[in-house]
Design a protein around this motif. Structure first.
Motif, short mmCIF file in Angstrom:
data_model
loop_
_atom_site.label_atom_id
_atom_site.label_comp_id
_atom_site.label_asym_id
_atom_site.label_seq_id
_atom_site.Cartn_x
_atom_site.Cartn_y
_atom_site.Cartn_z
N ILE A 42 11.54 -41.20 -15.47
CA ILE A 42 11.89 -41.25 -16.90
C ILE A 42 10.62 -41.19 -17.76
N LYS A 43 9.63 -42.01 -17.32
CA LYS A 43 8.39 -42.11 -18.11
C LYS A 43 7.67 -40.77 -18.22
N TYR A 44 7.66 -40.01 -17.12
CA TYR A 44 6.90 -38.75 -17.11
C TYR A 44 7.77 -37.52 -17.40
N LYS A 71 14.57 -36.54 -8.22
CA LYS A 71 14.04 -35.27 -8.71
C LYS A 71 13.98 -35.27 -10.23
N ASP A 72 12.80 -34.94 -10.78
CA ASP A 72 12.72 -34.83 -12.23
C ASP A 72 12.13 -33.48 -12.62
N SER A 73 12.29 -33.13 -13.91
CA SER A 73 11.70 -31.88 -14.38
C SER A 73 10.65 -32.21 -15.43
N GLY A 119 7.73 -30.38 -12.57
CA GLY A 119 8.48 -31.57 -12.17
C GLY A 119 8.11 -32.06 -10.78
N SER A 120 8.69 -33.21 -10.42
CA SER A 120 8.34 -33.83 -9.14
C SER A 120 9.59 -34.26 -8.40
N THR A 121 9.49 -34.29 -7.07
CA THR A 121 10.56 -34.84 -6.25
C THR A 121 9.96 -35.88 -5.31
P1 ADP Z 1 1.65 -45.68 -13.37
O1 ADP Z 1 1.74 -47.08 -13.81
O2 ADP Z 1 0.44 -44.99 -13.89
O3 ADP Z 1 2.90 -44.91 -13.61
P2 ADP Z 1 2.21 -45.30 -10.55
O4 ADP Z 1 1.54 -45.90 -9.37
O5 ADP Z 1 3.64 -45.55 -10.73
O6 ADP Z 1 1.38 -45.78 -11.79
O7 ADP Z 1 1.95 -43.74 -10.49
C1 ADP Z 1 0.67 -43.25 -10.22
C2 ADP Z 1 0.45 -41.94 -10.93
O8 ADP Z 1 1.27 -40.92 -10.34
C3 ADP Z 1 0.84 -41.94 -12.37
O9 ADP Z 1 -0.20 -42.41 -13.18
C4 ADP Z 1 1.15 -40.47 -12.64
O10 ADP Z 1 -0.06 -39.78 -12.87
C5 ADP Z 1 1.70 -40.00 -11.30
N1 ADP Z 1 3.17 -39.98 -11.29
C6 ADP Z 1 4.00 -40.85 -10.71
N2 ADP Z 1 5.29 -40.48 -10.85
C7 ADP Z 1 5.28 -39.33 -11.53
C8 ADP Z 1 6.29 -38.43 -11.98
N3 ADP Z 1 7.60 -38.66 -11.73
N4 ADP Z 1 5.91 -37.34 -12.65
C9 ADP Z 1 4.61 -37.08 -12.88
N5 ADP Z 1 3.59 -37.88 -12.48
C10 ADP Z 1 3.92 -38.99 -11.82
#
Ligand code: ADP
Length: 333
Positions: free
Chosen positions: A241-243, A266-268, A323-325
């Motif tokens: 959600i955050k990213y 899975k996100d986009s 996006g990431s999975t």
């Molecule tokens: P943070 O508190 O920074 O979110 P996390 O350990 O959860 O720390 O994630 C480490 C890093 O991985 C994040 O800072 C981000 O750069 C990357 N990341 C994690 N999940 C995602 C995602 N769904 N999409 C893009 N980047 C992600």
């Protein structure tokens, strides 16, 4: 520090080795000299008996080594043992040095890891503490504070305290998971129901960004700590959600496979670059694109530790801008 510890350990190894080697050399020397002495006595007695005529002189006397020869044998044994011990000292010294290095390496790695952890943690704690202090100091300079200002100060302070609380909680979780041998609470629970609860909880945050969340989960039973597994999956979904940008889509799929239950989130969203991808599970690592968002880079490392402690795996596939999975595999009960 480790260089001197290595030397000290080497000296101890060499001392132990030489004590063992000297003990066996002395025992061998003692046994050999006793044997030589026995031969010497027999040879002297035979000579005396023959000279006194107690036994007839033989045409071919029994051949006993002479006293000189026996003394030479004794000193040869002594010399050989000395050479052998010197060789043991040289080879053993080298081997002990290598062995001491190997023994100390894991300890050295652990100390370095802890030092990095403490440095990073202190660094992260410094920012909210400094903000709290700056806000309070600036308000103290004001002669009069209105109710509105006081409220806004308290609200802001509470936000910073919330950040501090979250950070200290994460640090404690990380330490507990990493540095204790305590097994996660075992008990069976339904992973599909847990996924439903996590996604429901996450919907409040996703709605704010108008993100559509989809969940498809087949039934499955997992053994372990429901709280910890929930925490790990929540961290991954919260990240999705955050990213992600507004109006994006996130799908959470749960499938029961042969021995494992597979969960794909899975996100986009913004995605992760190839350069950052190998490090996202490292503690305090944040990709450059993530710096504008809140966080400390602890969520994924905690999630990975939890999942691995439950006998599972956590991997990620991602493309920058696409996006990431995140893929979780947990052993079925
Ligand atoms: P943070 O508190 O920074 O979110 P996390 O350990 O959860 O720390 O994630 C480490 C890093 O991985 C994040 O800072 C981000 O750069 C990357 N990341 C994690 N999940 C995602 C995602 N769904 N999409 C893009 N980047 C992600």
């Amino acid at each position: 520090m480790f260089a001197s510890a290595r030397i000290k350990l080497t000296i101890w190894y060499v001392l132990i080795l030489m004590a063992i080697s000297t003990f066996f050399s002395l025992a061998f020397y003692k046994a050999s000299t006793l044997e030589v002495q026995r031969l010497l006595n027999r040879s002297q007695m035979e000579e005396q008996r023959q000279s006194l005529g107690v036994v007839p002189r033989r045409n071919r006397p029994i051949e006993f080594p002479s006293t000189e020869e026996l003394k030479a044998i004794t000193s040869r044994i002594k010399f050989n043992l000395l050479i052998l011990n010197s060789i043991i000292l040289c080879i053993g010294g080298g081997a002990s040095y290598v062995l001491a290095g190997k023994t100390l390496r894991p300890i050295q790695e652990m100390v370095t890891e802890q030092q990095t952890f403490i440095t990073n943690a202190s660094h992260e704690l410094r920012t909210p503490i400094a903000t709290l202090r700056a806000e309070m100091e600036s308000q103290l300079l004001e002669k009069k504070i209105s109710d509105k200002q006081a409220r806004s100060l308290i609200t802001s302070n509470l936000e910073e305290l919330g950040v501090l609380q979250q950070l200290t909680n994460d640090l404690l979780t990380l330490i507990t998971i990493h540095h204790t041998d305590v097994q996660p609470m075992s008990g069976q629970f339904s992973i599909d129901e847990t996924l439903e609860k996590i996604v429901d909880r996450a919907k409040t945050a996703s709605r704010l960004k108008k993100i559509i969340m989809k969940l498809e989960a087949q039934p499955g039973l997992i053994t372990g700590s429901k709280e910890q597994i929930s925490q790990a999956i929540s961290a991954i979904i919260d990240n999705a959600i955050k990213y992600s940008k507004s109006n994006a889509k996130i799908s959470v799929m749960g499938n029961s496979q042969k021995k494992y239950y597979a969960i794909a989130v899975k996100d986009s969203g913004i995605g992760i670059s190839e350069a950052d991808l190998p490090y996202v599970f490292d503690r305090f690592y944040r990709a450059s694109g993530a710096r504008t968002k809140e966080g400390y880079g602890l969520g994924l490392s905690i999630a990975k530790s939890i999942i691995e402690r439950h006998g599972g795996t956590l991997t990620v596939k991602s493309r920058l801008g696409k996006g990431s999975t995140f893929l979780i595999h947990l052993p079925l009960a």
